[in-house]
Design a protein around this motif. Structure first.
Motif, PDB file in Angstrom:
ATOM      1  N   CYS A  86      13.934  72.065  42.018  1.00  0.00           N
ATOM      2  CA  CYS A  86      14.632  73.034  41.165  1.00  0.00           C
ATOM      3  C   CYS A  86      14.492  74.443  41.727  1.00  0.00           C
ATOM      4  N   THR A 106      17.402  65.803  35.451  1.00  0.00           N
ATOM      5  CA  THR A 106      16.186  65.004  35.515  1.00  0.00           C
ATOM      6  C   THR A 106      16.145  64.074  34.304  1.00  0.00           C
ATOM      7  N   SER A 139      16.694  64.718  27.716  1.00  0.00           N
ATOM      8  CA  SER A 139      15.855  63.971  26.778  1.00  0.00           C
ATOM      9  C   SER A 139      16.773  63.460  25.681  1.00  0.00           C
ATOM     10  N   THR A 162      19.649  73.420  36.082  1.00  0.00           N
ATOM     11  CA  THR A 162      18.814  72.231  35.903  1.00  0.00           C
ATOM     12  C   THR A 162      18.910  71.766  34.456  1.00  0.00           C
ATOM     13  N   SER A 199      17.145  69.206  32.061  1.00  0.00           N
ATOM     14  CA  SER A 199      16.037  68.270  31.835  1.00  0.00           C
ATOM     15  C   SER A 199      16.402  67.406  30.633  1.00  0.00           C
ATOM     16  N   SER A 211       7.923  60.637  37.301  1.00  0.00           N
ATOM     17  CA  SER A 211       7.774  61.690  36.299  1.00  0.00           C
ATOM     18  C   SER A 211       6.498  62.472  36.583  1.00  0.00           C
ATOM     19  N   LEU A 214       8.762  70.801  35.969  1.00  0.00           N
ATOM     20  CA  LEU A 214      10.001  70.717  36.742  1.00  0.00           C
ATOM     21  C   LEU A 214       9.693  70.425  38.202  1.00  0.00           C
TER      22      LEU A 214
END
Length: 521
Positions: free
Chosen positions: A299, A349, A315, A311, A313, A287, A295
């Motif tokens: 990417c 990610t 969570s 992309t 991301s 990370s 990022l």
């Protein structure tokens, strides 16, 4: 004559349509929409003429009833057809946004029912994930980019929340039956632009004014926009591409770069035999620290060489709140993150996933993503039913641990002790190759993605015999291993412009996979 007609069509498409109608055999009006499509597509048959049609993009203003072209993703085909008069009471052409002149207190029902026709109504949006270089190359010249956020009507119908885009009501006048465009098709719609009301949902008379494109003709869009290169494949281009990806985005890990490249050039080969593109997890991907960009450099690098790239991301908050599959709400199809065009490269990610709880929507989203990875189908949710539609999306997942925290992929590849600072860079810190080199990289990727390759009888026998020999020394080898290695060999040979799998490609695939397995040891 042709040039004057071209100029008139660009400046006043309505006048050209009316003139064509006046000269047309009114005894064959059922075929008039097809004749219109042929007439206008003939006017703009050359690439030079087609490129003169203004593209429909955010932040640009257009005159009422202007001729525009819109390369768009079909988002919703469930809208009700619209009835129109093909021949108005005064004998003029109907359809394409042309209606009766108001008659005061006259009787609106005084018309010939034989002139009633129906048009198909769709909702289409700017192609999600279309990269700037690809958008520019597809349209023949650089497009103006919005320098600020542009509010779009009905934004819930765009797959990427908050993304700058154009959403348009599409009206098509050719009676195509079951051949109307399908969801996630990418097409070039050419037509007359106006602003018209759209009913928000079937159970209400409430409507809003939306951009509406009355289609004159449709041109197919192919992902590979490059013509065949007159030069034979140059081996050094592939090697330089792998080195560039490795050095600028993957801490110098060339094998990881090759796995990424092969994953993103893959496509669905056969749905009946479940020959889907392999999915990839890059494990041990750290990370970012607070001092680094959020990022990964990968990417930005991918956006420079791939045509369609998104992309995600991930969570827990995102998974718990944002839909990933389209869902009908009050008979209005809301889009989801994965309602994407075929050929879209998704980079997910997991660095934003912290401890917490997945609620019901989050669990459903994880299942949806896994379903697309496994089956290349996406379920659209309706009040009393659910329908799955085909997809063709490539997945690479960046995982901090030894495997993905949430998903199972076909291949897991451990990065080779990467330095975090080598993986997270500002865009300006990425060393760019020359423009000519970048175009060579893009040409290789698009040619490989669009290419076809066969396994000849001779190479098939070689592979079978080789696999039998391997099983004698390693009884853990399974038919799935064979299938995976053949897929890998196909992809390697595609990136080398081969028309069929070669012995060299087979050996390269075996060696690449052997080195991957050695990483786990």
């Amino acid at each position: 004559m042709v040039s004057s007609l071209l100029s008139e069509a660009l400046s006043s498409p309505t006048d050209v349509l009316l003139s064509f109608y006046d000269a047309y055999d009114h005894g064959a009006l059922d075929d008039f929409p097809k004749a219109v499509a042929k007439h206008f597509s003939d006017i703009f048959r050359t690439e030079e003429a087609f490129s003169e049609i203004p593209p429909l993009i955010p932040s640009r203003s257009y005159n009422d009833r202007a001729l525009v072209r819109f390369r768009a993703l079909v988002q919703d085909t469930s809208l009700s057809p619209e009835i129109y008069l093909s021949r108005l009471r005064d004998g003029k052409c109907g359809g394409w946004g042309m209606t009766e002149t108001p008659q005061g207190d006259g009787d609106d029902s005084d018309f010939d029912f034989n002139h009633l026709r129906d048009s198909s109504v769709l909702w289409a949006v700017s192609v999600p994930g279309e990269t700037e270089w690809y958008q520019s190359a597809s349209d023949g010249h650089p497009l103006a980019r919005a320098d600020q956020h542009v509010e779009s009507l009905r934004a819930h119908k765009y797959p990427i929340p908050g993304g700058t885009h154009y959403g348009v009501q599409i009206k098509m006048y050719i009676n195509s039956g079951n051949d109307i465009p399908k969801t996630t098709d990418v097409l070039n719609f050419v037509g007359i632009l106006s602003n018209e009301p759209q009913v928000l949902h079937a159970e209400s008379d409430e409507s809003i004014i939306v951009p509406t494109l009355h289609v004159l003709f449709v041109r197919e869009h192919h992902l590979n926009i490059f013509e065949a290169s007159p030069e034979p494949f140059q081996h050094h281009v592939r090697e330089e591409l792998l080195s560039w990806i490795a050095d600028e985005a993957l801490g110098g890990d060339r094998d990881a770069a090759e796995w990424v490249l092969l994953t993103y050039v893959a496509r669905v080969q056969s749905r009946t035999r479940s020959l889907n593109p392999p999915s990839l997890t890059l494990s041990h991907f750290p990370s970012p620290t607070s001092s680094l960009p959020p990022l990964p450099a990968l990417c930005h690098l991918l956006s420079l060489i791939l045509p369609l790239h998104v992309t995600l991301s991930l969570s827990l908050d995102m998974l718990n709140s944002v839909p990933f599959a389209p869902e009908s709400v009050n008979e209005d199809l809301h889009s989801g993150y994965l309602q994407l065009a075929q050929g879209t490269a998704v980079l997910m990610t997991e660095s934003g996933i912290q401890e917490g709880k997945l609620i019901e929507r989050g669990v459903l989203n994880v299942r949806t993503i896994q379903q697309v990875i496994d089956t290349q189908t996406l379920a659209y949710k309706f009040p009393f039913s659910e329908f799955s539609f085909p997809t063709d999306i490539n997945f690479v997942i960046l995982a901090e641990g030894t495997k993905s925290a949430l998903f199972q992929t076909d291949v897991t590849f451990p990065l080779n002790s990467p330095s975090t600072s080598d993986l997270y860079k500002l865009n300006s810190d990425i060393k760019l190759p020359s423009i000519d080199k970048l175009e060579a990289f893009r040409r290789l990727i698009l040619s490989a993605k669009a290419g076809n390759i066969e396994v000849t009888e001779a190479i098939s026998e070689h592979i079978q015999e080789d696999f039998v020999r391997q099983r004698k020394t390693d009884d853990a080898m399974s038919p799935e291993d064979l299938k995976r290695t053949i897929t890998l060999a196909r992809l390697i040979c595609l990136t080398m412009y081969d028309s069929s799998v070669t012995v060299d490609g087979w050996e390269r695939a075996k060696e690449l996979n052997r080195r991957r397995m050695a990483r786990f040891a």
